[in-house]
Design an enzyme around this catalytic site. Structure first.
Site, short mmCIF file in Angstrom:
data_model
loop_
_atom_site.label_atom_id
_atom_site.label_comp_id
_atom_site.label_asym_id
_atom_site.label_seq_id
_atom_site.Cartn_x
_atom_site.Cartn_y
_atom_site.Cartn_z
N GLU A 34 -3.60 0.35 3.02
CA GLU A 34 -3.46 1.79 3.34
C GLU A 34 -4.16 2.98 2.45
O GLU A 34 -3.87 3.02 1.25
CB GLU A 34 -2.18 2.34 3.36
CG GLU A 34 -1.64 3.44 4.13
CD GLU A 34 0.02 3.84 4.22
OE1 GLU A 34 0.63 3.09 3.89
OE2 GLU A 34 0.03 5.12 4.64
N ARG A 258 4.22 -11.07 -3.98
CA ARG A 258 3.55 -10.34 -4.54
C ARG A 258 3.48 -10.46 -5.97
O ARG A 258 4.24 -11.05 -6.42
CB ARG A 258 4.14 -8.90 -4.20
CG ARG A 258 5.41 -8.55 -4.72
CD ARG A 258 6.08 -7.27 -4.06
NE ARG A 258 5.06 -6.08 -4.49
CZ ARG A 258 4.58 -5.13 -3.43
NH1 ARG A 258 4.86 -5.70 -2.21
NH2 ARG A 258 4.01 -4.20 -3.54
N LYS A 268 2.43 2.59 -5.44
CA LYS A 268 1.06 3.66 -5.32
C LYS A 268 1.92 4.92 -5.49
O LYS A 268 1.42 5.78 -5.90
CB LYS A 268 0.29 3.51 -4.00
CG LYS A 268 -0.52 2.50 -4.10
CD LYS A 268 -1.75 2.53 -2.86
CE LYS A 268 -0.92 2.04 -1.69
NZ LYS A 268 -1.88 1.53 -0.65
P1 ATP Z 1 2.47 0.11 -2.50
O1 ATP Z 1 3.85 -0.13 -2.19
O2 ATP Z 1 2.01 0.05 -3.64
O3 ATP Z 1 1.94 1.41 -1.80
P2 ATP Z 1 1.42 -1.41 -0.31
O4 ATP Z 1 1.91 -2.88 -0.22
O5 ATP Z 1 2.01 -0.25 0.69
O6 ATP Z 1 1.48 -1.05 -1.84
P3 ATP Z 1 -1.20 -1.46 0.89
O7 ATP Z 1 -2.36 -0.70 0.65
O8 ATP Z 1 -0.53 -1.35 2.08
O9 ATP Z 1 -0.16 -1.21 -0.46
O10 ATP Z 1 -1.60 -2.97 0.57
C1 ATP Z 1 -2.75 -3.59 1.13
C2 ATP Z 1 -2.53 -5.17 1.06
O11 ATP Z 1 -2.26 -5.57 -0.41
C3 ATP Z 1 -1.15 -5.58 1.67
O12 ATP Z 1 -1.76 -6.76 2.24
C4 ATP Z 1 -0.11 -5.88 0.50
O13 ATP Z 1 0.56 -7.14 1.26
C5 ATP Z 1 -1.06 -6.33 -0.45
N1 ATP Z 1 -0.36 -6.16 -1.74
C6 ATP Z 1 -0.06 -4.73 -2.20
N2 ATP Z 1 0.69 -4.80 -3.38
C7 ATP Z 1 0.48 -6.14 -3.71
C8 ATP Z 1 1.12 -6.91 -4.87
N3 ATP Z 1 1.41 -6.45 -5.81
N4 ATP Z 1 0.67 -8.03 -4.98
C9 ATP Z 1 0.05 -8.78 -3.99
N5 ATP Z 1 -0.28 -8.15 -2.92
C10 ATP Z 1 -0.15 -6.88 -2.82
MG MG Z 2 1.77 -0.75 2.81
#
Ligand code: ATP
Ligand code: MG
Length: 550
Positions: A34, A258, A268
Protein backbone atom coordinates in the site's frame (compact mmCIF):
# COMPACT_ATOMS: atom_id res chain seq x y z
CA UNK A 1 10.65 -27.92 -16.11
CA UNK A 2 11.81 -27.35 -12.59
CA UNK A 3 11.20 -30.32 -10.35
CA UNK A 4 13.87 -29.72 -7.74
CA UNK A 5 12.69 -30.25 -4.17
CA UNK A 6 12.04 -26.97 -2.41
CA UNK A 7 13.46 -25.81 0.90
CA UNK A 8 10.55 -23.95 2.45
CA UNK A 9 6.92 -25.01 2.47
CA UNK A 10 6.01 -22.71 -0.43
CA UNK A 11 8.82 -24.02 -2.58
CA UNK A 12 7.62 -27.52 -1.81
CA UNK A 13 4.02 -26.75 -2.71
CA UNK A 14 5.01 -25.06 -5.95
CA UNK A 15 7.46 -27.69 -7.09
CA UNK A 16 4.84 -30.36 -6.44
CA UNK A 17 2.22 -28.43 -8.40
CA UNK A 18 4.57 -27.85 -11.30
CA UNK A 19 5.55 -31.50 -11.19
CA UNK A 20 1.86 -32.39 -11.54
CA UNK A 21 1.62 -30.26 -14.65
CA UNK A 22 -0.21 -27.30 -13.14
CA UNK A 23 0.53 -23.78 -14.42
CA UNK A 24 2.00 -24.66 -17.81
CA UNK A 25 2.59 -20.95 -18.41
CA UNK A 26 4.51 -20.57 -15.15
CA UNK A 27 3.52 -19.20 -11.78
CA UNK A 28 2.61 -15.56 -11.19
CA UNK A 29 3.17 -13.89 -7.83
CA UNK A 30 2.69 -10.27 -6.81
CA UNK A 31 4.15 -7.88 -4.27
CA UNK A 32 1.25 -5.66 -3.12
CA UNK A 33 2.40 -2.69 -1.03
CA UNK A 34 0.00 0.00 0.00
CA UNK A 35 1.66 3.29 -1.01
CA UNK A 36 1.21 4.85 2.42
CA UNK A 37 4.84 4.79 3.57
CA UNK A 38 8.33 3.67 2.69
CA UNK A 39 9.22 -0.01 2.54
CA UNK A 40 10.93 -1.58 5.53
CA UNK A 41 13.00 -4.70 6.13
CA UNK A 42 9.80 -6.70 6.71
CA UNK A 43 8.70 -5.84 3.19
CA UNK A 44 12.11 -7.00 1.98
CA UNK A 45 11.24 -10.46 3.27
CA UNK A 46 8.01 -10.43 1.27
CA UNK A 47 9.82 -9.06 -1.81
CA UNK A 48 12.55 -11.71 -1.65
CA UNK A 49 9.90 -14.38 -1.23
CA UNK A 50 7.54 -13.28 -4.01
CA UNK A 51 10.18 -12.32 -6.56
CA UNK A 52 12.45 -15.15 -5.43
CA UNK A 53 9.82 -17.86 -5.99
CA UNK A 54 8.98 -16.58 -9.45
CA UNK A 55 12.65 -16.41 -10.36
CA UNK A 56 13.35 -19.87 -9.01
CA UNK A 57 10.41 -21.48 -10.81
CA UNK A 58 10.57 -19.50 -14.02
CA UNK A 59 7.52 -17.33 -13.35
CA UNK A 60 6.63 -13.65 -13.15
CA UNK A 61 5.98 -11.14 -10.38
CA UNK A 62 3.77 -8.07 -10.60
CA UNK A 63 4.36 -4.99 -8.52
CA UNK A 64 0.85 -4.01 -7.51
CA UNK A 65 0.12 -0.87 -5.58
CA UNK A 66 -2.75 -1.65 -3.29
CA UNK A 67 -4.11 1.88 -3.44
CA UNK A 68 -7.68 1.54 -2.27
CA UNK A 69 -7.40 3.96 0.63
CA UNK A 70 -7.20 7.47 -0.85
CA UNK A 71 -6.58 9.32 2.41
CA UNK A 72 -3.16 7.96 3.36
CA UNK A 73 -1.63 7.31 -0.04
CA UNK A 74 0.76 9.39 -2.06
CA UNK A 75 2.87 9.26 -5.24
CA UNK A 76 6.01 10.01 -3.21
CA UNK A 77 5.56 6.58 -1.67
CA UNK A 78 4.90 4.95 -5.04
CA UNK A 79 8.21 6.26 -6.34
CA UNK A 80 10.21 5.26 -3.29
CA UNK A 81 8.74 1.74 -3.39
CA UNK A 82 9.75 1.26 -7.03
CA UNK A 83 13.24 2.52 -6.28
CA UNK A 84 13.62 0.18 -3.31
CA UNK A 85 12.42 -2.94 -5.13
CA UNK A 86 14.82 -2.22 -8.01
CA UNK A 87 17.66 -1.51 -5.62
CA UNK A 88 17.10 -4.85 -3.91
CA UNK A 89 17.83 -6.40 -7.29
CA UNK A 90 14.40 -7.48 -8.49
CA UNK A 91 12.55 -6.88 -11.74
CA UNK A 92 8.81 -6.86 -11.94
CA UNK A 93 6.85 -8.06 -14.90
CA UNK A 94 4.32 -5.17 -14.71
CA UNK A 95 3.53 -2.23 -12.45
CA UNK A 96 -0.18 -2.30 -11.68
CA UNK A 97 -2.54 -0.42 -9.40
CA UNK A 98 -5.63 -1.70 -7.64
CA UNK A 99 -7.18 1.64 -8.58
CA UNK A 100 -6.94 0.64 -12.26
CA UNK A 101 -9.52 -2.01 -11.47
CA UNK A 102 -12.06 0.24 -9.73
CA UNK A 103 -14.56 -0.06 -12.59
CA UNK A 104 -14.16 -3.86 -12.80
CA UNK A 105 -14.52 -4.15 -9.04
CA UNK A 106 -17.67 -2.03 -9.21
CA UNK A 107 -19.08 -4.37 -11.85
CA UNK A 108 -18.16 -7.37 -9.69
CA UNK A 109 -20.12 -5.81 -6.83
CA UNK A 110 -23.10 -5.28 -9.12
CA UNK A 111 -22.87 -8.95 -10.11
CA UNK A 112 -23.06 -10.01 -6.46
CA UNK A 113 -26.02 -7.70 -5.83
CA UNK A 114 -27.79 -9.27 -8.80
CA UNK A 115 -27.15 -12.73 -7.33
CA UNK A 116 -28.71 -11.59 -4.07
CA UNK A 117 -25.29 -11.86 -2.40
CA UNK A 118 -24.74 -8.21 -1.48
CA UNK A 119 -26.86 -5.42 -0.05
CA UNK A 120 -26.75 -1.75 0.81
CA UNK A 121 -26.90 -1.12 4.54
CA UNK A 122 -27.85 2.30 5.99
CA UNK A 123 -26.80 1.37 9.51
CA UNK A 124 -24.06 3.27 11.28
CA UNK A 125 -20.75 1.55 12.05
CA UNK A 126 -21.84 1.25 15.68
CA UNK A 127 -25.16 -0.32 14.74
CA UNK A 128 -23.44 -2.81 12.47
CA UNK A 129 -20.97 -3.72 15.20
CA UNK A 130 -23.75 -4.16 17.76
CA UNK A 131 -25.59 -6.66 15.56
CA UNK A 132 -22.48 -8.58 14.57
CA UNK A 133 -22.41 -10.72 17.73
CA UNK A 134 -19.25 -12.15 19.23
CA UNK A 135 -17.17 -15.16 18.26
CA UNK A 136 -19.33 -17.30 20.58
CA UNK A 137 -22.65 -15.59 19.89
CA UNK A 138 -24.23 -15.36 16.44
CA UNK A 139 -25.00 -12.00 14.84
CA UNK A 140 -28.51 -10.71 14.08
CA UNK A 141 -29.85 -9.42 10.78
CA UNK A 142 -30.25 -5.66 10.55
CA UNK A 143 -33.30 -3.90 9.05
CA UNK A 144 -31.73 -3.50 5.56
CA UNK A 145 -30.54 -7.07 4.99
CA UNK A 146 -33.52 -8.11 2.94
CA UNK A 147 -33.75 -5.17 0.60
CA UNK A 148 -34.79 -6.14 -2.89
CA UNK A 149 -32.18 -6.61 -5.60
CA UNK A 150 -33.69 -3.63 -7.50
CA UNK A 151 -33.42 -1.35 -4.46
CA UNK A 152 -29.86 -2.47 -3.81
CA UNK A 153 -28.83 -1.86 -7.42
CA UNK A 154 -30.37 1.60 -7.42
CA UNK A 155 -28.89 2.57 -4.06
CA UNK A 156 -25.43 1.29 -4.94
CA UNK A 157 -25.49 3.33 -8.12
CA UNK A 158 -26.54 6.40 -6.15
CA UNK A 159 -23.67 5.73 -3.73
CA UNK A 160 -21.32 5.82 -6.67
CA UNK A 161 -22.92 9.00 -7.99
CA UNK A 162 -22.10 10.82 -4.80
CA UNK A 163 -25.67 11.26 -3.52
CA UNK A 164 -24.80 10.25 0.04
CA UNK A 165 -22.46 11.54 2.69
CA UNK A 166 -19.46 9.63 4.03
CA UNK A 167 -20.61 6.82 6.29
CA UNK A 168 -24.30 7.14 5.33
CA UNK A 169 -24.34 3.75 3.62
CA UNK A 170 -22.11 0.75 2.96
CA UNK A 171 -22.30 -2.23 0.65
CA UNK A 172 -22.06 -5.56 2.46
CA UNK A 173 -21.72 -9.14 1.28
CA UNK A 174 -24.63 -11.32 2.37
CA UNK A 175 -22.94 -14.43 3.72
CA UNK A 176 -23.60 -15.91 7.14
CA UNK A 177 -24.33 -13.95 10.31
CA UNK A 178 -23.77 -17.00 12.49
CA UNK A 179 -20.44 -18.09 11.01
CA UNK A 180 -17.78 -18.75 13.66
CA UNK A 181 -15.48 -16.73 11.41
CA UNK A 182 -16.38 -13.08 12.07
CA UNK A 183 -15.04 -12.12 8.64
CA UNK A 184 -17.95 -14.01 7.06
CA UNK A 185 -20.65 -12.13 9.01
CA UNK A 186 -21.69 -9.93 6.13
CA UNK A 187 -18.36 -8.14 5.68
CA UNK A 188 -18.19 -4.63 4.22
CA UNK A 189 -17.36 -4.40 0.52
CA UNK A 190 -17.60 -0.67 -0.16
CA UNK A 191 -17.58 2.48 1.90
CA UNK A 192 -18.36 6.07 0.93
CA UNK A 193 -15.40 8.40 1.11
CA UNK A 194 -15.49 11.75 -0.64
CA UNK A 195 -11.73 12.00 -0.93
CA UNK A 196 -9.20 12.82 -3.61
CA UNK A 197 -7.27 9.76 -4.78
CA UNK A 198 -3.66 10.17 -5.87
CA UNK A 199 -4.40 8.47 -9.21
CA UNK A 200 -8.15 8.52 -9.88
CA UNK A 201 -8.62 12.05 -8.58
CA UNK A 202 -12.29 12.73 -7.82
CA UNK A 203 -13.69 10.03 -10.11
CA UNK A 204 -14.78 7.92 -7.21
CA UNK A 205 -16.43 8.57 -3.88
CA UNK A 206 -16.87 4.91 -3.00
CA UNK A 207 -13.83 2.76 -2.34
CA UNK A 208 -13.60 -1.05 -2.00
CA UNK A 209 -12.44 -2.58 1.27
CA UNK A 210 -9.22 -4.61 1.36
CA UNK A 211 -11.14 -7.91 1.40
CA UNK A 212 -13.18 -7.03 -1.66
CA UNK A 213 -10.20 -5.64 -3.57
CA UNK A 214 -7.24 -7.84 -2.88
CA UNK A 215 -8.44 -11.24 -4.04
CA UNK A 216 -10.29 -9.77 -7.00
CA UNK A 217 -7.15 -7.93 -8.16
CA UNK A 218 -5.18 -11.17 -7.76
CA UNK A 219 -7.77 -12.89 -9.90
CA UNK A 220 -7.77 -10.21 -12.61
CA UNK A 221 -3.99 -10.60 -12.88
CA UNK A 222 -4.29 -14.42 -12.73
CA UNK A 223 -1.97 -14.57 -9.75
CA UNK A 224 -1.34 -18.25 -9.06
CA UNK A 225 0.11 -17.81 -5.55
CA UNK A 226 -1.04 -14.84 -3.49
CA UNK A 227 1.34 -14.83 -0.56
CA UNK A 228 0.60 -12.75 2.51
CA UNK A 229 1.36 -12.65 6.21
CA UNK A 230 -0.32 -14.91 8.77
CA UNK A 231 -2.81 -12.37 10.10
CA UNK A 232 -4.71 -12.81 6.84
CA UNK A 233 -5.23 -16.52 7.40
CA UNK A 234 -8.67 -15.83 8.92
CA UNK A 235 -9.55 -13.79 5.82
CA UNK A 236 -8.89 -16.72 3.50
CA UNK A 237 -12.44 -18.17 3.58
CA UNK A 238 -13.71 -14.75 2.51
CA UNK A 239 -11.03 -14.48 -0.18
CA UNK A 240 -12.30 -17.79 -1.55
CA UNK A 241 -15.97 -16.93 -1.12
CA UNK A 242 -15.74 -13.83 -3.32
CA UNK A 243 -13.78 -15.65 -6.03
CA UNK A 244 -16.24 -18.58 -6.03
CA UNK A 245 -19.33 -16.40 -6.11
CA UNK A 246 -17.91 -14.21 -8.87
CA UNK A 247 -16.70 -17.26 -10.82
CA UNK A 248 -13.43 -15.58 -11.70
CA UNK A 249 -9.86 -16.87 -11.98
CA UNK A 250 -9.17 -18.99 -8.87
CA UNK A 251 -6.16 -17.30 -7.33
CA UNK A 252 -5.21 -18.87 -4.00
CA UNK A 253 -3.88 -17.30 -0.84
CA UNK A 254 -0.95 -18.68 1.17
CA UNK A 255 0.29 -17.26 4.45
CA UNK A 256 3.73 -17.03 6.06
CA UNK A 257 5.02 -15.53 9.31
CA UNK A 258 5.94 -11.86 9.11
CA UNK A 259 9.40 -10.67 10.02
CA UNK A 260 9.70 -9.21 13.49
CA UNK A 261 12.99 -7.57 14.42
CA UNK A 262 13.98 -6.48 17.91
CA UNK A 263 14.99 -2.95 18.99
CA UNK A 264 12.87 -1.36 16.28
CA UNK A 265 9.28 -0.88 15.11
CA UNK A 266 7.99 -1.81 11.68
CA UNK A 267 4.45 -0.59 11.47
CA UNK A 268 4.32 2.13 8.83
CA UNK A 269 1.99 4.11 11.05
CA UNK A 270 4.64 4.20 13.78
CA UNK A 271 7.48 4.90 11.39
CA UNK A 272 5.45 7.81 10.00
CA UNK A 273 5.10 9.21 13.52
CA UNK A 274 8.87 9.06 14.01
CA UNK A 275 9.32 10.98 10.77
CA UNK A 276 6.55 13.55 11.32
CA UNK A 277 7.53 14.26 14.91
CA UNK A 278 11.18 14.53 13.87
CA UNK A 279 12.54 11.83 16.14
CA UNK A 280 14.53 10.82 13.06
CA UNK A 281 15.68 12.80 10.03
CA UNK A 282 13.24 11.45 7.46
CA UNK A 283 12.29 8.03 6.16
CA UNK A 284 15.85 7.36 5.07
CA UNK A 285 17.43 8.19 8.40
CA UNK A 286 20.14 5.52 8.79
CA UNK A 287 18.60 4.39 12.08
CA UNK A 288 15.29 3.52 10.45
CA UNK A 289 14.47 -0.09 9.53
CA UNK A 290 13.36 1.16 6.11
CA UNK A 291 15.07 -0.07 2.96
CA UNK A 292 16.06 3.53 2.21
CA UNK A 293 17.43 3.94 5.74
CA UNK A 294 19.45 0.74 5.51
CA UNK A 295 20.73 1.82 2.09
CA UNK A 296 21.86 5.17 3.45
CA UNK A 297 23.40 3.39 6.42
CA UNK A 298 25.58 1.43 3.98
CA UNK A 299 23.79 -1.90 3.71
CA UNK A 300 24.12 -3.57 0.34
CA UNK A 301 21.28 -5.27 -1.54
CA UNK A 302 23.19 -8.57 -1.31
CA UNK A 303 23.40 -8.33 2.47
CA UNK A 304 19.64 -7.79 2.79
CA UNK A 305 18.86 -10.65 0.40
CA UNK A 306 21.27 -12.84 2.36
CA UNK A 307 19.50 -11.88 5.59
CA UNK A 308 16.12 -12.79 4.13
CA UNK A 309 17.50 -16.13 3.02
CA UNK A 310 18.93 -16.83 6.46
CA UNK A 311 15.73 -16.07 8.37
CA UNK A 312 13.82 -18.44 6.09
CA UNK A 313 10.10 -18.70 5.45
CA UNK A 314 7.83 -20.50 7.87
CA UNK A 315 4.40 -20.31 9.42
CA UNK A 316 5.60 -19.78 12.97
CA UNK A 317 5.92 -16.26 14.40
CA UNK A 318 9.26 -15.33 15.96
CA UNK A 319 11.50 -12.35 16.60
CA UNK A 320 14.79 -12.04 14.77
CA UNK A 321 17.76 -10.49 16.50
CA UNK A 322 19.00 -7.25 14.97
CA UNK A 323 22.52 -8.70 15.23
CA UNK A 324 21.72 -11.16 12.45
CA UNK A 325 21.19 -8.27 10.06
CA UNK A 326 24.53 -6.84 11.19
CA UNK A 327 26.21 -10.20 10.76
CA UNK A 328 25.06 -10.30 7.13
CA UNK A 329 26.39 -6.86 6.27
CA UNK A 330 29.70 -7.49 8.03
CA UNK A 331 30.24 -10.64 6.05
CA UNK A 332 29.63 -8.80 2.81
CA UNK A 333 31.69 -5.72 3.66
CA UNK A 334 34.68 -7.67 4.89
CA UNK A 335 35.13 -8.90 1.33
CA UNK A 336 34.66 -5.55 -0.40
CA UNK A 337 35.44 -2.64 1.93
CA UNK A 338 38.46 -0.42 1.28
CA UNK A 339 40.70 -0.17 4.30
CA UNK A 340 41.63 3.24 5.68
CA UNK A 341 42.89 4.67 8.94
CA UNK A 342 40.77 7.25 10.74
CA UNK A 343 41.48 8.61 14.21
CA UNK A 344 38.86 10.12 16.48
CA UNK A 345 39.50 12.06 19.70
CA UNK A 346 43.18 12.38 18.79
CA UNK A 347 46.36 13.04 20.73
CA UNK A 348 49.67 13.84 19.08
CA UNK A 349 52.35 11.22 18.79
CA UNK A 350 55.71 12.87 18.18
CA UNK A 351 58.64 10.79 16.97
CA UNK A 352 61.79 12.24 18.57
CA UNK A 353 64.28 10.67 16.18
CA UNK A 354 62.37 11.18 12.92
CA UNK A 355 63.71 14.01 10.74
CA UNK A 356 61.74 17.29 10.79
CA UNK A 357 59.84 17.94 7.57
CA UNK A 358 60.38 14.46 6.14
CA UNK A 359 57.35 12.63 4.69
CA UNK A 360 57.57 8.98 3.66
CA UNK A 361 54.81 7.29 1.70
CA UNK A 362 53.98 3.90 3.17
CA UNK A 363 52.06 1.37 1.09
CA UNK A 364 48.92 -0.25 2.49
CA UNK A 365 46.59 -2.76 0.83
CA UNK A 366 43.25 -1.34 -0.21
CA UNK A 367 41.70 -4.67 0.79
CA UNK A 368 43.73 -7.65 2.03
CA UNK A 369 40.76 -9.92 1.20
CA UNK A 370 41.02 -8.94 -2.44
CA UNK A 371 44.43 -9.21 -4.05
CA UNK A 372 43.24 -7.23 -7.10
CA UNK A 373 42.31 -4.20 -5.04
CA UNK A 374 45.77 -2.63 -5.16
CA UNK A 375 47.66 -0.35 -2.82
CA UNK A 376 47.14 3.07 -1.32
CA UNK A 377 49.97 5.34 -0.15
CA UNK A 378 49.88 6.63 3.41
CA UNK A 379 52.06 9.57 4.47
CA UNK A 380 54.23 9.03 7.56
CA UNK A 381 55.95 11.90 9.34
CA UNK A 382 57.33 13.13 12.64
CA UNK A 383 53.96 14.28 13.95
CA UNK A 384 51.14 11.74 13.95
CA UNK A 385 47.70 11.50 15.53
CA UNK A 386 46.59 8.46 17.49
CA UNK A 387 43.42 7.85 19.50
CA UNK A 388 43.39 9.10 23.06
CA UNK A 389 42.13 5.64 24.02
CA UNK A 390 45.32 4.08 22.71
CA UNK A 391 47.58 5.60 25.37
CA UNK A 392 47.54 5.06 29.12
CA UNK A 393 49.86 6.53 31.69
CA UNK A 394 49.25 3.67 34.15
CA UNK A 395 48.08 0.69 32.14
CA UNK A 396 46.51 -2.43 33.60
CA UNK A 397 48.15 -5.83 32.92
CA UNK A 398 47.83 -7.10 29.35
CA UNK A 399 47.42 -3.61 27.93
CA UNK A 400 48.86 -3.91 24.45
CA UNK A 401 48.56 -0.31 23.40
CA UNK A 402 50.95 2.52 24.19
CA UNK A 403 52.24 3.43 27.68
CA UNK A 404 55.50 4.85 29.06
CA UNK A 405 58.38 2.61 27.93
CA UNK A 406 55.93 0.39 26.03
CA UNK A 407 56.28 -0.58 22.37
CA UNK A 408 53.67 -0.83 19.62
CA UNK A 409 53.65 -1.21 15.88
CA UNK A 410 52.12 1.62 13.92
CA UNK A 411 50.14 -0.18 11.20
CA UNK A 412 51.87 0.04 7.78
CA UNK A 413 54.66 2.03 9.56
CA UNK A 414 57.26 1.31 12.17
CA UNK A 415 57.62 0.02 15.71
CA UNK A 416 57.80 2.88 18.21
CA UNK A 417 58.71 3.01 21.89
CA UNK A 418 57.18 5.58 24.22
CA UNK A 419 59.70 7.85 25.90
CA UNK A 420 57.39 10.36 27.60
CA UNK A 421 54.23 12.45 27.38
CA UNK A 422 52.78 15.91 28.12
CA UNK A 423 49.72 16.74 30.17
CA UNK A 424 47.70 19.95 30.39
CA UNK A 425 46.60 21.68 33.59
CA UNK A 426 43.56 19.40 33.83
CA UNK A 427 45.66 16.28 33.69
CA UNK A 428 44.69 15.40 30.11
CA UNK A 429 47.43 13.93 27.97
CA UNK A 430 48.19 16.27 25.08
CA UNK A 431 51.15 14.56 23.40
CA UNK A 432 53.04 11.30 23.51
CA UNK A 433 56.74 11.09 22.60
CA UNK A 434 58.30 8.05 20.99
CA UNK A 435 61.46 6.79 19.37
CA UNK A 436 61.05 4.81 16.19
CA UNK A 437 63.17 1.95 14.87
CA UNK A 438 64.01 2.60 11.20
CA UNK A 439 64.77 -1.09 10.53
CA UNK A 440 61.24 -2.13 11.72
CA UNK A 441 59.47 -0.80 8.64
CA UNK A 442 56.34 -2.86 7.85
CA UNK A 443 57.04 -5.49 5.23
CA UNK A 444 60.83 -5.06 5.63
CA UNK A 445 61.25 -5.58 9.35
CA UNK A 446 64.76 -6.70 10.27
CA UNK A 447 64.70 -5.22 13.76
CA UNK A 448 64.03 -8.46 15.62
CA UNK A 449 61.74 -6.46 17.90
CA UNK A 450 58.40 -7.79 18.98
CA UNK A 451 55.51 -5.39 19.55
CA UNK A 452 52.24 -7.02 20.58
CA UNK A 453 49.89 -4.12 19.88
CA UNK A 454 49.18 -2.56 16.50
CA UNK A 455 47.74 0.96 16.41
CA UNK A 456 46.18 2.95 13.61
CA UNK A 457 47.30 6.53 13.11
CA UNK A 458 47.38 9.40 10.63
CA UNK A 459 50.02 11.95 9.77
CA UNK A 460 48.90 15.23 11.37
CA UNK A 461 49.85 17.56 8.50
CA UNK A 462 48.13 15.52 5.78
CA UNK A 463 45.08 14.29 7.74
CA UNK A 464 41.67 15.35 6.48
CA UNK A 465 38.94 16.14 8.99
CA UNK A 466 35.77 14.12 8.53
CA UNK A 467 32.45 13.90 10.37
CA UNK A 468 31.56 10.45 11.67
CA UNK A 469 27.95 9.58 12.42
CA UNK A 470 27.89 6.70 14.86
CA UNK A 471 24.58 4.87 15.04
CA UNK A 472 23.19 2.56 17.65
CA UNK A 473 19.86 0.77 18.12
CA UNK A 474 16.89 3.08 17.56
CA UNK A 475 15.15 1.83 20.71
CA UNK A 476 16.65 0.88 24.02
CA UNK A 477 14.20 -1.95 24.66
CA UNK A 478 13.80 -5.16 22.67
CA UNK A 479 10.14 -4.72 21.86
CA UNK A 480 8.91 -1.13 22.05
CA UNK A 481 5.44 -2.32 20.95
CA UNK A 482 5.02 -4.43 24.06
CA UNK A 483 5.98 -1.71 26.57
CA UNK A 484 3.50 0.35 28.50
CA UNK A 485 2.64 3.83 27.26
CA UNK A 486 3.92 5.61 24.18
CA UNK A 487 6.40 3.52 22.16
CA UNK A 488 8.35 6.72 21.48
CA UNK A 489 9.33 7.05 25.12
CA UNK A 490 11.58 4.01 24.57
CA UNK A 491 13.69 5.64 21.86
CA UNK A 492 17.41 5.24 22.54
CA UNK A 493 18.72 8.76 23.31
CA UNK A 494 22.20 7.71 22.13
CA UNK A 495 21.14 6.27 18.79
CA UNK A 496 23.15 8.95 16.97
CA UNK A 497 26.50 10.39 18.00
CA UNK A 498 28.39 12.81 15.81
CA UNK A 499 32.16 12.86 16.26
CA UNK A 500 35.06 14.46 14.44
CA UNK A 501 37.64 12.20 12.90
CA UNK A 502 40.93 12.63 11.06
CA UNK A 503 41.48 10.43 8.04
CA UNK A 504 44.43 9.46 5.91
CA UNK A 505 44.35 11.43 2.63
CA UNK A 506 43.28 8.42 0.52
CA UNK A 507 39.78 8.89 1.91
CA UNK A 508 39.42 12.20 0.04
CA UNK A 509 38.53 10.20 -3.07
CA UNK A 510 35.78 8.23 -1.32
CA UNK A 511 32.72 7.49 -3.47
CA UNK A 512 29.12 6.68 -2.67
CA UNK A 513 29.49 3.30 -4.35
CA UNK A 514 32.41 2.10 -2.25
CA UNK A 515 32.34 0.92 1.33
CA UNK A 516 35.14 1.52 3.84
CA UNK A 517 36.59 -0.27 6.78
CA UNK A 518 38.08 2.23 9.19
CA UNK A 519 40.70 0.03 10.82
CA UNK A 520 39.72 -1.12 14.30
CA UNK A 521 36.62 1.12 14.17
CA UNK A 522 34.00 -0.35 11.90
CA UNK A 523 32.51 -0.24 8.43
CA UNK A 524 31.55 3.15 7.07
CA UNK A 525 30.02 4.69 3.96
CA UNK A 526 29.81 8.18 2.57
CA UNK A 527 26.56 9.90 3.56
CA UNK A 528 24.40 11.66 0.97
CA UNK A 529 24.90 14.97 2.83
CA UNK A 530 28.67 14.73 2.39
CA UNK A 531 30.50 17.58 0.59
CA UNK A 532 34.04 17.40 -0.83
CA UNK A 533 35.20 19.97 1.74
CA UNK A 534 33.29 18.49 4.67
CA UNK A 535 32.98 14.79 4.29
CA UNK A 536 30.44 12.82 6.31
CA UNK A 537 30.59 9.08 6.95
CA UNK A 538 27.93 6.82 8.44
CA UNK A 539 28.99 3.91 10.53
CA UNK A 540 27.18 0.96 8.98
CA UNK A 541 28.21 -1.51 11.64
CA UNK A 542 30.99 -2.18 14.11
CA UNK A 543 33.70 -4.67 13.21
CA UNK A 544 32.52 -7.14 15.83
CA UNK A 545 29.24 -7.66 17.58
CA UNK A 546 29.72 -5.49 20.63
CA UNK A 547 26.06 -5.18 21.56
CA UNK A 548 25.86 -8.37 23.63
CA UNK A 549 28.61 -7.21 25.98
CA UNK A 550 27.16 -3.77 26.60
P1 ATP B 1 2.23 -1.95 7.93
O1 ATP B 1 1.38 -2.62 8.96
O2 ATP B 1 3.60 -1.65 8.36
O3 ATP B 1 1.57 -0.79 7.26
P2 ATP B 1 1.40 -3.60 5.83
O4 ATP B 1 1.38 -5.07 5.92
O5 ATP B 1 0.09 -2.93 5.93
O6 ATP B 1 2.47 -3.06 6.83
P3 ATP B 1 1.67 -3.39 3.02
O7 ATP B 1 2.18 -2.26 2.23
O8 ATP B 1 0.24 -3.72 2.95
O9 ATP B 1 2.10 -3.11 4.52
O10 ATP B 1 2.55 -4.69 2.75
C1 ATP B 1 2.90 -5.15 1.49
C2 ATP B 1 3.28 -6.60 1.60
O11 ATP B 1 4.38 -6.76 2.49
C3 ATP B 1 2.13 -7.42 2.17
O12 ATP B 1 2.02 -8.61 1.41
C4 ATP B 1 2.56 -7.69 3.57
O13 ATP B 1 2.05 -8.92 4.01
C5 ATP B 1 4.08 -7.71 3.47
N1 ATP B 1 4.69 -7.34 4.75
C6 ATP B 1 4.48 -6.23 5.47
N2 ATP B 1 5.16 -6.25 6.62
C7 ATP B 1 5.84 -7.43 6.64
C8 ATP B 1 6.72 -8.06 7.56
N3 ATP B 1 7.06 -7.48 8.71
N4 ATP B 1 7.24 -9.26 7.23
C9 ATP B 1 6.91 -9.85 6.07
N5 ATP B 1 6.09 -9.32 5.17
C10 ATP B 1 5.55 -8.13 5.43
MG1 MG C 1 -1.49 -3.57 4.48
Amino acid sequence: MITEKGHNFLEEIISEELGAGKFPNGIITRFPPEPNGYLHIGHAKSICLNFGLAKQFGGKTNLRFDDTNPVTEDTEYVESIMEDVKWLGFEWSQVLYSSDYFETLYQYAVKLIKKGKAYVDDSTAAEIAALKGTPTEPGKPGPYRDRSIEDNLALFERMRNGEFADGAKVLRAKIDLSSPNMHLRDPLMYRIKHAHHHRTGNNWCIYPMYDFAHGQCDSIEEITHSICTLEFEVHRPLYEWFINELEIYPSRQFEFARLNLNYTVMSKRKLLQLVNEKHVNGWDDPRMPTISGLRRRGFTPASIRHFCEKIGVARRENVIDFSLLEFCIREDLNKTAHRVMVVEDPIKLIINNYPDGKVEMMPGEVNPEDTESGTRMIPFSKELLIEREDFMENPPKKYFRLFPNGMVRLKHGFIVKCTGFDKDANGNVTAVYCDYFPESRSGHDTSGLNAKGVLHWVSAAQAIPVELRIYDRLFSVENPNAEEGDFKSYLNPDSLKVVEGFAEPALASATHENRYQFLRKGYFCLDKDSQPQSMIFNRTVTLKDGWKNN
